[in-house]
Design an enzyme around this catalytic site. Structure first.
Site, short mmCIF file in Angstrom:
data_model
loop_
_atom_site.label_atom_id
_atom_site.label_comp_id
_atom_site.label_asym_id
_atom_site.label_seq_id
_atom_site.Cartn_x
_atom_site.Cartn_y
_atom_site.Cartn_z
N HIS A 123 0.73 -1.09 0.00
CA HIS A 123 -0.03 -0.02 -0.03
C HIS A 123 0.88 1.21 0.15
O HIS A 123 0.65 2.13 -0.81
CB HIS A 123 -0.97 -0.17 1.30
C1 BDR Z 1 -2.38 0.76 5.63
O1 BDR Z 1 -2.44 0.05 6.83
C2 BDR Z 1 -1.38 -0.36 7.31
O2 BDR Z 1 -1.41 -1.86 7.78
C3 BDR Z 1 -0.16 -0.32 6.00
O3 BDR Z 1 0.87 0.05 6.70
C4 BDR Z 1 -1.07 0.68 5.34
O4 BDR Z 1 -0.54 1.84 5.58
C5 BDR Z 1 -3.25 -0.29 4.44
O5 BDR Z 1 -4.61 -0.26 4.68
#
Ligand code: BDR
Ligand code: CA
Length: 307
Positions: A236
């Site tokens: 992400h």
């Molecule tokens: C986001 O949530 C976290 O677990 C990850 O690092 C990312 O920033 C994705 O939904």
């Protein structure tokens, strides 16, 4: 001219990968890394950030920020990132942790922004607690913020609940403060991060890229199955960095975003498309180019570190 940025983060496996790409990007000058409680507690996210900077041989300052969301209790994602936040990966703990500031993240952010000749871009890739505090405590910083390029939210769907993405879910009140400001925002939400997943083949390609390739591939082998399928990894937070270094890869639409702060839909980012909206929502990308960028970025990091 490099773009000055501050990365606000809760490392986190995908955070580590994004920070690494950011620290070696020719187009970016990472002035500061600030930490927040999110994927795991603040002590772990801060330790991971410091260890990573040391591992990469950089001297970027790190400052510890908010340990709890503004109003809610902290909800973590240790099931995805492991208890430490970096799966089973063991960073070497260097004595002295020289680059950890003894001041609060918000104070450090304020100084970096106010002292910068160029407007600073904020890159939040965790819950938005520190950014909301900055805006409320030091509104004078707003005029020297170029834009906020964040990972969070979704025009459609969610990962923490059916309608809420994790970073926004954790601190919806902070997210509301940030999205309600008329600061230019680019939202790299689940719409784009899920689309730009990396393949196992891509990871295999970078595995041999020295200690950084080894680190990234080991981290991803511990990334939980909700975030990766058998053949793909959704990294992400990396979208924010690639949006800044390779904006032409991405397409999107302007919108205003209302954050739901209470009830069953808490954390939902209700996205209203409108040409005058101050939020640019990333919705589409050249996925093959994104994957090539992933491989070439880590090749470059490897060559710089060990070449
Ligand atoms: C986001 O949530 C976290 O677990 C990850 O690092 C990312 O920033 C994705 O939904
Ligand atoms: Ca994150």
């Amino acid at each position: 001219m490099k773009t000055p940025i501050i990365i606000d983060t809760d490392p986190g496996i995908d955070d580590v990968i994004a920070i690494t790409a950011g620290l070696f990007a020719e187009e970016l000058d990472v002035k500061l890394i600030t930490t927040v409680g999110g994927n795991v507690g603040i002590e772990n996210t801060t330790r991971n950030a410091v260890n990573l900077v040391n591992f990469l041989g950089k001297d970027t300052p790190v400052a510890k920020g908010a340990d709890e969301p503004l109003l809610n209790k902290l909800v973590t994602a240790s099931a995805v990132h492991g208890e430490s936040g970096v799966g089973g990966y063991q960073f070497e703990e260097k004595a002295g942790i020289a680059n950890l500031s003894n001041r609060h993240a918000v104070e450090e952010m304020r100084d970096v922004i106010l002292h910068s000749n160029e407007p600073v871009t904020l890159v939040p890739i965790g819950p938005l607690t520190n950014i909301a505090l900055l805006i409320k405590m030091y509104p004078e910083t707003k005029s020297n913020i170029k834009e906020i390029v964040l990972m969070g939210g979704a025009a459609q769907g969610g990962n923490r609940t059916p309608v809420a993405e994790f970073n926004i879910f954790v601190d919806p009140h902070a997210a509301k403060i940030v999205f309600d400001e008329q600061i230019k925002i680019t939202m790299c939400g689940l719409d784009i991060t899920r689309l730009t997943s990396i393949t196992t083949e891509n990871v295999r390609e970078i595995e041999g890229y020295g200690k950084v390739g080894d680190m990234v591939s080991r981290l991803l082998s511990d990334y939980d199955s909700t975030t990766s399928t058998q053949n793909h990894f959704t990294i992400h937070d990396l979208c924010t960095i690639f949006y800044l270094t390779r904006p032409e890869i991405f397409k999107g639409k302007r919108a205003t975003v209302n954050v739901v702060t209470e009830g069953e839909a808490s954390g939902c980012t209700v996205t209203h498309y409108t040409e005058n909206g101050h939020v640019f929502v990333c919705l589409d990308a050249d996925v093959e180019e994104f994957r090539r960028e992933f491989v070439s970025t880590f090749k470059k990091v490897y060559e710089t570190m060990e070449g």
